[in-house]
Design a protein around this motif. Structure first.
Motif, PDB file in Angstrom:
ATOM      1  N   ALA A 278      -7.617   4.055   0.217  1.00 33.15           N
ATOM      2  CA  ALA A 278      -8.156   3.560   1.480  1.00 33.15           C
ATOM      3  C   ALA A 278      -8.972   4.675   2.114  1.00 33.15           C
ATOM      4  O   ALA A 278      -8.468   5.789   2.277  1.00 33.15           O
ATOM      5  CB  ALA A 278      -7.033   3.122   2.412  1.00 33.15           C
ATOM      6  N   VAL A 279     -10.218   4.369   2.467  1.00 35.53           N
ATOM      7  CA  VAL A 279     -11.107   5.357   3.066  1.00 35.53           C
ATOM      8  C   VAL A 279     -11.401   4.960   4.503  1.00 35.53           C
ATOM      9  O   VAL A 279     -11.946   3.882   4.764  1.00 35.53           O
ATOM     10  CB  VAL A 279     -12.433   5.472   2.281  1.00 35.53           C
ATOM     11  N   LEU A 280     -11.009   5.822   5.436  1.00 34.42           N
ATOM     12  CA  LEU A 280     -11.352   5.625   6.844  1.00 34.42           C
ATOM     13  C   LEU A 280     -12.761   6.132   7.057  1.00 34.42           C
ATOM     14  O   LEU A 280     -13.052   7.307   6.808  1.00 34.42           O
ATOM     15  CB  LEU A 280     -10.355   6.366   7.745  1.00 34.42           C
ATOM     16  N   THR A 281     -13.651   5.257   7.495  1.00 32.56           N
ATOM     17  CA  THR A 281     -15.079   5.551   7.515  1.00 32.56           C
ATOM     18  C   THR A 281     -15.530   6.105   8.855  1.00 32.56           C
ATOM     19  O   THR A 281     -14.775   6.146   9.825  1.00 32.56           O
ATOM     20  CB  THR A 281     -15.875   4.281   7.185  1.00 32.56           C
ATOM     21  N   GLY A 282     -16.787   6.533   8.889  1.00 30.99           N
ATOM     22  CA  GLY A 282     -17.390   7.050  10.108  1.00 30.99           C
ATOM     23  C   GLY A 282     -18.892   7.077   9.962  1.00 30.99           C
ATOM     24  O   GLY A 282     -19.441   6.724   8.901  1.00 30.99           O
ATOM     25  N   PRO A 283     -19.616   7.496  10.998  1.00 32.15           N
ATOM     26  CA  PRO A 283     -21.082   7.565  10.926  1.00 32.15           C
ATOM     27  C   PRO A 283     -21.529   8.455   9.767  1.00 32.15           C
ATOM     28  O   PRO A 283     -21.054   9.578   9.619  1.00 32.15           O
ATOM     29  CB  PRO A 283     -21.465   8.172  12.280  1.00 32.15           C
ATOM     30  N   GLY A 284     -22.413   7.921   8.927  1.00 36.36           N
ATOM     31  CA  GLY A 284     -22.884   8.661   7.768  1.00 36.36           C
ATOM     32  C   GLY A 284     -21.913   8.691   6.607  1.00 36.36           C
ATOM     33  O   GLY A 284     -22.193   9.307   5.570  1.00 36.36           O
ATOM     34  N   ALA A 285     -20.776   8.069   6.756  1.00 37.04           N
ATOM     35  CA  ALA A 285     -19.764   8.028   5.704  1.00 37.04           C
ATOM     36  C   ALA A 285     -19.122   6.648   5.696  1.00 37.04           C
ATOM     37  O   ALA A 285     -17.920   6.491   5.855  1.00 37.04           O
ATOM     38  CB  ALA A 285     -18.710   9.105   5.932  1.00 37.04           C
ATOM     39  N   GLY A 286     -19.968   5.627   5.520  1.00 38.56           N
ATOM     40  CA  GLY A 286     -19.510   4.253   5.526  1.00 38.56           C
ATOM     41  C   GLY A 286     -19.557   3.637   4.142  1.00 38.56           C
ATOM     42  O   GLY A 286     -19.707   4.333   3.130  1.00 38.56           O
ATOM     43  N   PRO A 287     -19.444   2.314   4.063  1.00 35.94           N
ATOM     44  CA  PRO A 287     -19.444   1.638   2.760  1.00 35.94           C
ATOM     45  C   PRO A 287     -20.708   1.893   1.946  1.00 35.94           C
ATOM     46  O   PRO A 287     -20.634   2.018   0.716  1.00 35.94           O
ATOM     47  CB  PRO A 287     -19.313   0.160   3.133  1.00 35.94           C
ATOM     48  N   ALA A 288     -21.866   1.958   2.616  1.00 33.72           N
ATOM     49  CA  ALA A 288     -23.111   2.168   1.882  1.00 33.72           C
ATOM     50  C   ALA A 288     -23.131   3.534   1.213  1.00 33.72           C
ATOM     51  O   ALA A 288     -23.479   3.663   0.026  1.00 33.72           O
ATOM     52  CB  ALA A 288     -24.314   2.012   2.822  1.00 33.72           C
ATOM     53  N   GLU A 289     -22.758   4.562   1.964  1.00 34.35           N
ATOM     54  CA  GLU A 289     -22.770   5.912   1.410  1.00 34.35           C
ATOM     55  C   GLU A 289     -21.708   6.077   0.324  1.00 34.35           C
ATOM     56  O   GLU A 289     -21.945   6.700  -0.718  1.00 34.35           O
ATOM     57  CB  GLU A 289     -22.544   6.937   2.520  1.00 34.35           C
ATOM     58  N   LEU A 290     -20.532   5.504   0.562  1.00 34.63           N
ATOM     59  CA  LEU A 290     -19.471   5.572  -0.441  1.00 34.63           C
ATOM     60  C   LEU A 290     -19.879   4.826  -1.705  1.00 34.63           C
ATOM     61  O   LEU A 290     -19.695   5.316  -2.822  1.00 34.63           O
ATOM     62  CB  LEU A 290     -18.183   4.993   0.137  1.00 34.63           C
TER      63      LEU A 290
ATOM     64  N   TRP B 288       0.812  -1.216   0.000  1.00 38.20           N
ATOM     65  CA  TRP B 288       0.000   0.000   0.000  1.00 38.20           C
ATOM     66  C   TRP B 288       0.843   1.262   0.000  1.00 38.20           C
ATOM     67  O   TRP B 288       0.351   2.352   0.284  1.00 38.20           O
ATOM     68  CB  TRP B 288      -0.990  -0.010   1.157  1.00 38.20           C
ATOM     69  N   ASP B 289       2.114   1.142  -0.400  1.00 38.24           N
ATOM     70  CA  ASP B 289       2.934   2.351  -0.477  1.00 38.24           C
ATOM     71  C   ASP B 289       2.498   3.271  -1.610  1.00 38.24           C
ATOM     72  O   ASP B 289       2.891   4.442  -1.648  1.00 38.24           O
ATOM     73  CB  ASP B 289       4.428   2.005  -0.617  1.00 38.24           C
ATOM     74  N   ASP B 290       1.686   2.755  -2.551  1.00 37.85           N
ATOM     75  CA  ASP B 290       1.180   3.587  -3.637  1.00 37.85           C
ATOM     76  C   ASP B 290      -0.291   3.936  -3.455  1.00 37.85           C
ATOM     77  O   ASP B 290      -0.935   4.435  -4.374  1.00 37.85           O
ATOM     78  CB  ASP B 290       1.373   2.880  -4.980  1.00 37.85           C
ATOM     79  N   ALA B 291      -0.833   3.704  -2.276  1.00 40.11           N
ATOM     80  CA  ALA B 291      -2.243   4.000  -2.016  1.00 40.11           C
ATOM     81  C   ALA B 291      -2.412   5.429  -1.506  1.00 40.11           C
ATOM     82  O   ALA B 291      -1.527   5.986  -0.862  1.00 40.11           O
ATOM     83  CB  ALA B 291      -2.809   3.015  -0.996  1.00 40.11           C
ATOM     84  N   VAL B 292      -3.567   6.007  -1.808  1.00 38.47           N
ATOM     85  CA  VAL B 292      -3.965   7.280  -1.227  1.00 38.47           C
ATOM     86  C   VAL B 292      -4.880   6.970  -0.051  1.00 38.47           C
ATOM     87  O   VAL B 292      -5.828   6.192  -0.197  1.00 38.47           O
ATOM     88  CB  VAL B 292      -4.707   8.167  -2.246  1.00 38.47           C
ATOM     89  N   VAL B 293      -4.608   7.555   1.098  1.00 37.50           N
ATOM     90  CA  VAL B 293      -5.434   7.345   2.282  1.00 37.50           C
ATOM     91  C   VAL B 293      -6.203   8.623   2.571  1.00 37.50           C
ATOM     92  O   VAL B 293      -5.608   9.701   2.665  1.00 37.50           O
ATOM     93  CB  VAL B 293      -4.575   6.954   3.505  1.00 37.50           C
ATOM     94  N   VAL B 294      -7.520   8.502   2.701  1.00 34.11           N
ATOM     95  CA  VAL B 294      -8.368   9.667   2.949  1.00 34.11           C
ATOM     96  C   VAL B 294      -9.337   9.338   4.071  1.00 34.11           C
ATOM     97  O   VAL B 294      -9.883   8.228   4.132  1.00 34.11           O
ATOM     98  CB  VAL B 294      -9.115  10.090   1.664  1.00 34.11           C
ATOM     99  N   SER B 295      -9.532  10.268   4.968  1.00 33.50           N
ATOM    100  CA  SER B 295     -10.441  10.052   6.089  1.00 33.50           C
ATOM    101  C   SER B 295     -11.780  10.713   5.815  1.00 33.50           C
ATOM    102  O   SER B 295     -11.844  11.889   5.443  1.00 33.50           O
ATOM    103  CB  SER B 295      -9.854  10.616   7.387  1.00 33.50           C
ATOM    104  N   ALA B 296     -12.860   9.938   5.996  1.00 32.48           N
ATOM    105  CA  ALA B 296     -14.215  10.471   5.914  1.00 32.48           C
ATOM    106  C   ALA B 296     -14.864  10.491   7.292  1.00 32.48           C
ATOM    107  O   ALA B 296     -16.066  10.746   7.407  1.00 32.48           O
ATOM    108  CB  ALA B 296     -15.051   9.631   4.951  1.00 32.48           C
ATOM    109  N   HIS B 297     -14.072  10.223   8.326  1.00 30.16           N
ATOM    110  CA  HIS B 297     -14.604  10.194   9.692  1.00 30.16           C
ATOM    111  C   HIS B 297     -14.756  11.629  10.204  1.00 30.16           C
ATOM    112  O   HIS B 297     -13.776  12.336  10.406  1.00 30.16           O
ATOM    113  CB  HIS B 297     -13.669   9.415  10.610  1.00 30.16           C
ATOM    114  N   GLY B 298     -15.991  12.056  10.376  1.00 29.38           N
ATOM    115  CA  GLY B 298     -16.251  13.417  10.813  1.00 29.38           C
ATOM    116  C   GLY B 298     -15.958  14.457   9.761  1.00 29.38           C
ATOM    117  O   GLY B 298     -15.819  15.639  10.070  1.00 29.38           O
TER     118      GLY B 298
END
Length: 413
Positions: A138-150, A111-121
């Motif tokens: 890689a997407v770090l998820t949170g309430p209202g921003a989980g797999p379903a919404e993405l 994952w050295d070539d991955a972009v990591v983005v946070s959607a938590h809050g």
């Protein structure tokens, strides 16, 4: 001293718990799983501010504090807030395996070539745009921003994307790693156990070795020569115009840009090369195929909509910036429709003098601050006898409207 321990993805933290900790802070699942000192006060993490205040009381009395967090607490975690409040010199951090590292390990990819983005809050749209623009996210998820919404946001716009949903990482009983299409992810109720969602473009191979981790470096040049794009009868935004248009659009990773009346898609491709997610709108069938071919030739993702603006803009996700090319009688209506939706700026290339006033009026009426230039350039052209002349290109008006910043009470932006 504040001891911060990462847990939840395989970290062994029992021996690291300070025996004299008077306060233990963490999510309920972490508190339930840990062997804590007898008599220690427990604070279940909810809103962060009250927990920081309680930690501050113990720090003020020089009593040790233990903070339990998921994975690596220095990676989009609580270490930032603790360091800002109490200073890094008071922290003793013991990281666990981050959820991102664990998820990629589960599927056998580096994952050295991955972009990591946070959607938590945070606003999910940034994560969505990054997923549309990059092949390994890689997407770090949170309430209202989980797999379903993405998944719902990506379904129908990224046909080759696969979502890998990693839940309860490190739990021998509950860990699950599932591969789904965005539409399949959107149809599920995922609960609260999701750690991270990986968004991958098709079947991912390990790829070449990297020197610098993270997203690919920005291109070393832009405003590419017209010869680097397939186009019809020189119907392409010239590189001089494209250079200034890109400067005013400011495309970047996390943005969504529309290229309306895209023609060959040269502006769309350049914006995608600079990291933005891009939707190109083109009314001709051969133009649509040309845009797709140019995007493939430059190894970028461009979502192409076949239709005439402004009607074709209905239902599209609101953009950060818009480039409008072409002309015709519908141009003022197209600019108005784009200006109503754009979050930041609209840039319009106009070849006909009589189109300038209505375009400017459309931008001003939409509340934009409007400016523009007339671009007239002459290129070096060789002549027989090893001499050079200047060959003039057709003049083009470039107008741009910028949405004024929102000013809050007291004058602050």
């Amino acid at each position: 001293m504040i001891t911060v321990v990462g847990t939840g993805t395989g970290a062994v933290y029992g021996t690291r718990v300070p025996p004299g900790a008077g306060l233990v802070v963490g999510a309920r699942r972490h508190l339930d799983a840990a062997r804590l000192p007898e008599g220690a006060e427990r604070v279940v993490l909810g809103p962060l501010a009250p927990a920081l205040d309680t930690i501050g009381e113990y720090v003020g009395k020089e009593r040790p504090v233990l903070v339990l967090a998921s994975g690596d607490p220095g990676f989009f975690g609580i270490v930032r807030a603790l360091a800002e409040r109490f200073g890094p010199e008071l922290l003793d951090v013991h990281p666990g395996v981050s959820s991102v590292a664990a998820a990629f390990a589960r599927i056998g990819l580096p994952w050295d070539d991955a972009v990591v983005v946070s959607a938590h809050g945070r606003d999910l749209r940034t994560a969505v745009n990054v997923c549309r623009a990059r092949a390994k996210v890689a997407v770090l998820t949170g309430p209202g921003a989980g797999p379903a919404e993405l998944g719902a946001a990506l379904a129908g716009t990224c046909g080759d994307r696969v979502l890998v949903v990693a839940s309860a990482l490190g739990d021998p009983q509950g860990e699950r790693v599932e591969r789904l299409t965005p539409a399949e992810a959107a149809a599920r109720d995922w609960g609260a156990a999701v750690n991270v969602v990986l968004c991958l473009a098709g079947a991912r191979a390990p790829g070449p070795a990297r020197t610098v981790a993270g997203p690919p470096a920005a291109p070393s040049r832009w405003a590419l020569e017209e010869s680097e794009f397939a186009h019809r009868d020189s119907m392409i935004t010239k590189f001089e115009v494209r250079a200034l248009a890109l400067a005013r659009l400011g495309p970047r990773l996390g943005d969504l840009v529309w290229d309306v009346g895209a023609g060959s898609g040269s502006v769309a491709v350049e914006c995608a090369r600079l990291g933005a997610a891009v939707t190109a709108v083109e009314k001709t069938a051969d133009g649509v195929e040309r845009i797709r071919a140019n995007a493939a030739a430059h190894a970028v993702d461009v979502s192409v909509v076949h239709g005439a603006a402004p009607e074709a803009l209905d239902g599209l996700t609101a953009p950060d910036a818009v480039f409008v090319g072409g002309g015709g009688r519908a141009l003022p209506a197209v600019v108005t429709a784009c200006a109503r939706r754009a979050r930041r700026t609209v840039v319009v290339a106009v070849a006909a003098l009589d189109r300038v006033p209505p375009v400017r009026e459309a931008l001003v009426d939409a509340g934009f601050a409007c400016d523009g230039v007339l671009l007239q350039s002459s290129r070096l052209a060789p002549l027989p006898g090893d001499v050079t002349r200047l060959a003039a290109t057709n003049p083009v008006f470039l107008l741009w409207g910028t949405r004024p910043p929102v000013r809050h009470e007291g004058g602050a932006e």
